[in-house]
Design a protein around this motif. Structure first.
Motif, PDB file in Angstrom:
ATOM      1  N   UNK A  76      28.654 109.014 101.449  1.00 11.02           N
ATOM      2  CA  UNK A  76      27.376 109.091 100.771  1.00 11.02           C
ATOM      3  C   UNK A  76      26.288 108.627 101.732  1.00 11.02           C
ATOM      4  N   UNK A  77      25.243 109.416 101.842  1.00  4.26           N
ATOM      5  CA  UNK A  77      24.142 108.994 102.693  1.00  4.26           C
ATOM      6  C   UNK A  77      23.025 108.461 101.817  1.00  4.26           C
ATOM      7  N   UNK A  78      22.277 107.572 102.372  1.00  5.56           N
ATOM      8  CA  UNK A  78      21.178 106.958 101.634  1.00  5.56           C
ATOM      9  C   UNK A  78      19.863 107.265 102.311  1.00  5.56           C
ATOM     10  N   UNK A  79      18.873 106.593 101.860  1.00  7.77           N
ATOM     11  CA  UNK A  79      17.534 106.766 102.401  1.00  7.77           C
ATOM     12  C   UNK A  79      16.929 105.385 102.521  1.00  7.77           C
ATOM     13  N   UNK A  80      16.382 105.108 103.669  1.00  6.30           N
ATOM     14  CA  UNK A  80      15.775 103.801 103.904  1.00  6.30           C
ATOM     15  C   UNK A  80      14.306 103.993 104.217  1.00  6.30           C
ATOM     16  N   UNK A  81      13.488 103.165 103.615  1.00 14.06           N
ATOM     17  CA  UNK A  81      12.047 103.237 103.826  1.00 14.06           C
ATOM     18  C   UNK A  81      11.600 101.951 104.499  1.00 14.06           C
ATOM     19  N   UNK A 118      11.652  95.625  92.274  1.00 17.95           N
ATOM     20  CA  UNK A 118      10.368  96.008  91.668  1.00 17.95           C
ATOM     21  C   UNK A 118       9.838  97.305  92.261  1.00 17.95           C
ATOM     22  N   UNK A 119       9.969  97.463  93.581  1.00 22.83           N
ATOM     23  CA  UNK A 119       9.501  98.692  94.224  1.00 22.83           C
ATOM     24  C   UNK A 119      10.344  99.890  93.797  1.00 22.83           C
ATOM     25  N   UNK A 120      11.639  99.694  93.628  1.00 19.01           N
ATOM     26  CA  UNK A 120      12.496 100.772  93.126  1.00 19.01           C
ATOM     27  C   UNK A 120      12.071 101.167  91.716  1.00 19.01           C
ATOM     28  N   UNK A 121      11.774 100.166  90.890  1.00 17.00           N
ATOM     29  CA  UNK A 121      11.348 100.430  89.519  1.00 17.00           C
ATOM     30  C   UNK A 121      10.023 101.195  89.503  1.00 17.00           C
ATOM     31  N   UNK A 122       9.073 100.751  90.313  1.00 21.86           N
ATOM     32  CA  UNK A 122       7.770 101.431  90.378  1.00 21.86           C
ATOM     33  C   UNK A 122       7.920 102.868  90.879  1.00 21.86           C
ATOM     34  N   UNK A 123       8.756 103.054  91.884  1.00 24.95           N
ATOM     35  CA  UNK A 123       8.989 104.392  92.417  1.00 24.95           C
ATOM     36  C   UNK A 123       9.642 105.277  91.358  1.00 24.95           C
TER      37      UNK A 123
END
Length: 86
Positions: free
Chosen positions: A1-6, A26-31
């Motif tokens: 599984x590949x992910x994504x990093x910001x 919190x940032x995941x929730x907002x996104x």
């Protein structure tokens, strides 16, 4: 599984008015909220990104005044669940 990093620049991270330990969740929730609101993510995937149950995410949508998108696929899934409960 590949992910994504910001990556965010340190000065931007320091500008966010949240305790650093709360930021990832919190940032995941907002996104998740914004992507769902714009129709770019389904309800299921948005709540998964937010790390919430269906009920928690539904409540959060209400608190944020975001209208719940409800399509035929979701209706079909809900009807299937109801049939299984019988």
């Amino acid at each position: 599984m590949s992910g994504f990093e910001l990556e965010l620049p340190d000065d931007l991270v320091m500008s966010i008015k949240l305790p650093r330990e709360e930021m990832p969740a919190r940032l995941k929730r907002e996104l998740a909220l914004r992507l769902y609101e714009k129709g770019l993510l389904s309800f299921g995937k948005a709540r998964e990104l937010a790390g919430m149950t269906k009920w928690e995410f539904s409540k959060l949508l209400g608190e944020e005044d975001i209208v719940r998108h409800y399509d035929l696929e979701e209706l079909s899934e809900d009807l299937k669940v109801l049939e299984e409960l019988d």
